[in-house]
Structure formats: C-alpha cells, structure tokens
Design an enzyme around this catalytic site. Structure first.
Site, mmCIF file in Angstrom:
data_model
loop_
_atom_site.group_PDB
_atom_site.id
_atom_site.type_symbol
_atom_site.label_atom_id
_atom_site.label_comp_id
_atom_site.label_asym_id
_atom_site.label_seq_id
_atom_site.Cartn_x
_atom_site.Cartn_y
_atom_site.Cartn_z
ATOM 1 N N HIS A 62 38.589 41.520 42.094
ATOM 2 C CA HIS A 62 39.816 40.952 42.635
ATOM 3 C C HIS A 62 40.120 41.644 43.948
ATOM 4 O O HIS A 62 39.862 42.830 44.090
ATOM 5 C CB HIS A 62 40.980 41.166 41.647
ATOM 6 C CG HIS A 62 42.121 40.253 41.908
ATOM 7 N ND1 HIS A 62 43.098 40.538 42.827
ATOM 8 C CD2 HIS A 62 42.406 39.032 41.397
ATOM 9 C CE1 HIS A 62 43.945 39.523 42.856
ATOM 10 N NE2 HIS A 62 43.552 38.601 42.009
ATOM 11 N N ASP A 122 40.704 34.887 35.099
ATOM 12 C CA ASP A 122 39.878 33.691 34.941
ATOM 13 C C ASP A 122 38.727 33.892 33.975
ATOM 14 O O ASP A 122 38.110 32.932 33.531
ATOM 15 C CB ASP A 122 39.316 33.266 36.301
ATOM 16 C CG ASP A 122 40.433 32.810 37.195
ATOM 17 O OD1 ASP A 122 41.303 32.094 36.695
ATOM 18 O OD2 ASP A 122 40.443 33.184 38.371
#
Ligand code: CMC
Length: 428
Positions: free
Chosen positions: A306, A363
């Site tokens: 991320h 996700d």
C-alpha cells in the site's frame, strides 16, 4: 497551525523562510505556497510527499496501521456501527443522535429510485461491457437527469446532490449487474437496510422471492464501511481535482469511478481474485512469490502493499474475520481461501516482503467474501465504487465548503527546446 519555520537555501541566493504546518495528527508539512511567486516549484511525481489539501475527514497513520474517520477508529466503526451511520459521520463530522440518524436514513431510503428513462440509457451498452464502464457512463449521465441540483455554488444544491448520489448508487450498481446477465432490473425496497436492499436488487427476480441472509447482509455492510473513505487516494484526489474546476458532482463522481477502476487501486480486489485463481493450489505459491520478487518480471502480488500503510492494513484485519464468518455461514471450504492464507503466511515471513513492509491490504480478503456471496469478480470494483461514493462526496463537499482553488500542478519540462517548424507534409 504554523509555529516552526524551515529555511530553503539555494546556492548563491538569499535563504527563503517557509512556515511549517502541523495538523491535529500526522507529519509536519512545509508550506511551499509562496515558492511559485519566487519562480520556484517543487518536483514530486505521484505526490508521495505532497499534501494537496487540508481535510478534517479521515486520518491514516500508515506506519502504525491506524485509520480514523472523524477521529473514530475503523475497527470500532466496522464492529459497532453500520454503513449509513458511518456515512452520516463522514458527511457531518459527528456521530448522529437516534433522531438525526432516523431522518438521514429516511432521506437516503426515499431517494433510491432513479429516473425511469435511465433504464433506456442502459440499453445503449453492450451486454458484455464491463460493469465499471457502464457505471462510469451512467453516473456521469445522472447530471442530465437531475439539473435542478447542479449549481455547485449553492449549498442546498450540494446537499441534494450528495443525497441523490448516496441513495441512487446501489440502484445503479445493481442495474449494471442485472443488465450484464440479461435479467430485469429490480426496484429498490424501502423496508430493507442499505446493504440488504442492494443484495435484494442484485439477487431477486420477478419469479422468486429473495430472502436476505442476515450474515451476508452484515458482511456486505461491513465491506461498505471498510471502503467508505481513505483520505487523499488516487480516486478521491481525482474527484477533488475534477471538482476544483466547479464541475458538477455527478461528473466528479464519474471521474472518481474511472480512477478507481485501475488495478493498482480499486481494481485490485478483482485482480487479486484472478491471481488466486491462477495460483490455484498452495503448491504453486513459491513459483508466484519468486516471480513477484523478480525485478525483470512485472508480476506483483495483488492485494499486497500500500502506498500509505507500511504495516498491517487495519481494514484487512476486520475483513479477514468477516471472510471466515461468511464462509462458515455458507458452509464453504474455499480452495482460494486456503491459497490466500498460505500466501499470506509465506509473504509475511519472507525477507523481501518484510524489508519492503508489504502486508496484505483490504482487497486481499474482500474478493474472497464477494465471491462466496455469489458476486462475479467484474462487480467487485463496482461495489467498491458504491461504498466509496460517500467518501468522494464528503471530500467534494469539504472542498466546496472551504472554498475551491482550481487544481493546476506544474511540471518539470524535459522536452525539446524551442525550434523552428517546417512542415513535412507533401514533401517527397
Ligand atoms: N508485490 C511485489 N512487490 C511489490 C508489491 C507487490 N504487491 N508492491 C510493492 N512491491 C515492491 C516494489 O517492487 C518496490 O520494490 P523495490 O524497492 O525493490 O523497487 C517496493 O515494493 C516499493 O513499491 P512501490 O511501487 O514504490 O510502492 P507504491 O507505494 O508506489 O505502490 C501499490 C503501492 C499499492 C501500488 C503497490 O504495492 C501494488 O502495486 N500493490 C498491488 C496492487 C494492490 O493490491 N493495490 C491495492 C491497494 S489497496 C486499495 C486501495 O487503497 O486502492
């Protein structure tokens, strides 16, 4: 607040004093706004070190794995709140009283139908279009149906547009799905929750009553809560940039949807599921991990890493639990989940991932949950967009409330110097 100074010294020139700003939480930020007038710009592709705005909505501490909405930790919201309450909090800044919440819910619920003529708009799309392409087009087209709330300079118009988007997005999302499978559209039902109504519009048909499973309804609600906002990510920044020109809210949200679609952003859950399917067995994991680490291979482990979190994504922790709840409820022993768990274990213990602080993100699990619910992967990003709409609106409204300045970044030009033009057309 500014109570420190930074000094910028360019060789041979007088030092420039800059304010150092700091918010309620987070890093110090050097205020470089005066540099432009001195003929100096900063260079920061991808905005890795640049704050593009001031905001009071969401705070992330990526090193500590903290995510707060209006100060409230995401895990508390996910476990003890519901999506519409989180929407209220994001939009209004405070947790609602029961009376405020009831009024908010009633307004959202009473505006879920869309203009009947929009049904015909859908017919212009090919049945095999990606639902994100349809959602993007239909959301932008809403501006053509709701002209009465398009003056962004009028606060009441902004309010009405916000409610319309929040109310109608599940209807549009479910219609994208129904259209893609050739089933009739299902009208919204006001007696169901936000998540329950969405599941009903997705799965009921005129031939058979659909009973909303409370565990799946709760899981869907949680997915919506966990995706509701994430401060200045690519799609939110896109919405702000589009809105900074005074563009109408439906166009801005359509721009956000387009940005979200990319596999490095909202498209990651779909890409992650495709990757797990490609890996297909725990025996193949080492081969894929090897590829992810190979500089000459463009393959990346989807659902890992991320831009901001350099720790476990706090949303992933809740999503992991929800994933197990859903699979238990449905009595499913999912091979992909087994691959996912093993992949997580291997990656978390591999020096390549440890050194680069690459942890599973939200996700990684959401795709497995959605798949277990019977939702096709092409709808994953659509659901993400539906959930994120409230975050986009909250930022769009905040930007207008604070006074907008058109976004106009500068560049480091590395093209040709000035040169003479001589047309090459019709020359032998
Ligand atoms: N698999 C393998 N290596 C990776 C991965 C990955 N998923 N992500 C980053 N790296 C490596 C990268 O190769 C680089 O290595 P090196 O330092 O040796 O060159 C290092 O880690 C830093 O990567 P980066 O590209 O500079 O990091 P970034 O902050 O620009 O990218 C990211 C963040 C999310 C785009 C990236 O981690 C990625 O592509 N992840 C996979 C896609 C994904 O899951 N995206 C969903 C993000 S969460 C949902 C959302 O908020 O939208």
């Amino acid at each position: 607040m500014a109570d420190k100074k930074a000094t910028l010294t360019l060789e041979g020139e007088a030092p420039i004093e800059l304010d150092v700003l700091h918010g309620t939480l987070g890093e110090n930020e050097i205020d470089i706004r005066t540099l432009g007038s001195k003929g100096l710009f900063t260079f920061d592709p991808g905005f890795t070190s640049t704050a593009s705005c001031e905001s009071k909505i969401t705070y992330i501490d990526g090193d500590e794995g903290i995510l707060l909405h209006r100060g409230f930790p995401i895990d508390q919201l996910a476990l003890h709140s519901n999506y519409l309450e989180v929407c209220y909090i994001l939009l209004n800044g405070e947790a609602p009283t029961q009376a405020q919440f009831d009024e908010f819910r009633t307004t959202v619920t009473r505006h879920t139908m869309i203009h009947e003529q929009i049904n015909r708009l859908f017919m212009g799309f090919r049945r095999d279009s990606h639902p994100m392409a349809v959602m993007c087009g239909v959301t932008g087209a809403l501006a053509a149906f709701y002209h009465d709330s398009l003056d962004v300079n009028i606060e009441r118009h902004r309010e009405i547009a916000a409610f319309r988007l929040l109310s109608k997005m599940p209807t549009v999302a479910a219609m994208c799905y129904k259209y893609s499978i050739g089933q009739p559209f299902v009208y919204p039902r006001n007696d169901l929750s936000y998540a329950g109504n969405f599941l009903n519009m997705m799965f009921s048909t005129p031939c058979e009553e659909y009973k909303v499973n409370p565990v799946l309804e709760r899981a869907m609600d949680r997915i919506l809560v966990l995706h509701a906002d994430h401060e200045q990510n690519a799609s939110t920044s896109t919405v702000r940039t589009a809105g900074s020109s005074g563009a109408n809210p439906f166009a801005c949200i359509a721009a956000g949807i387009a940005s979200l679609w990319g596999p490095a952003h909202g498209g990651a859950n779909e890409a992650c599921l495709r990757m797990l399917e490609e890996i297909s067995s725990v025996d193949h994991i080492p081969e894929f991990v090897k590829r992810a680490k190979d500089k000459n291979d463009s393959f990346r482990l989807m659902g890992f890493g991320h831009r901001v979190y350099k720790n476990y994504d706090p949303r992933a922790t809740v999503m992991r639990e929800t994933c197990h709840e859903v699979l238990n409820e449905l009595g499913m022993k999912d091979d992909l989940l087994e691959v996912a768990m093993e992949l997580e274990h291997i990656a978390l213990n591999d020096p390549y991932f440890i050194e680069r602080k690459l942890y599973p993100n939200v996700d990684f699990y959401s795709g497995i949950i959605l798949k277990a619910m019977g939702i096709p992967s092409s709808m994953f990003t659509v659901i993400f967009a539906m959930a994120r709409t409230v975050g986009w609106i909250a930022h769009w409204k905040e930007m207008h409330d604070d006074g907008i300045k058109i976004a106009r970044p500068r560049q480091l030009y590395t093209g040709y110097d000035k040169r003479e033009f001589s047309s090459q057309l019709n020359k032998k």
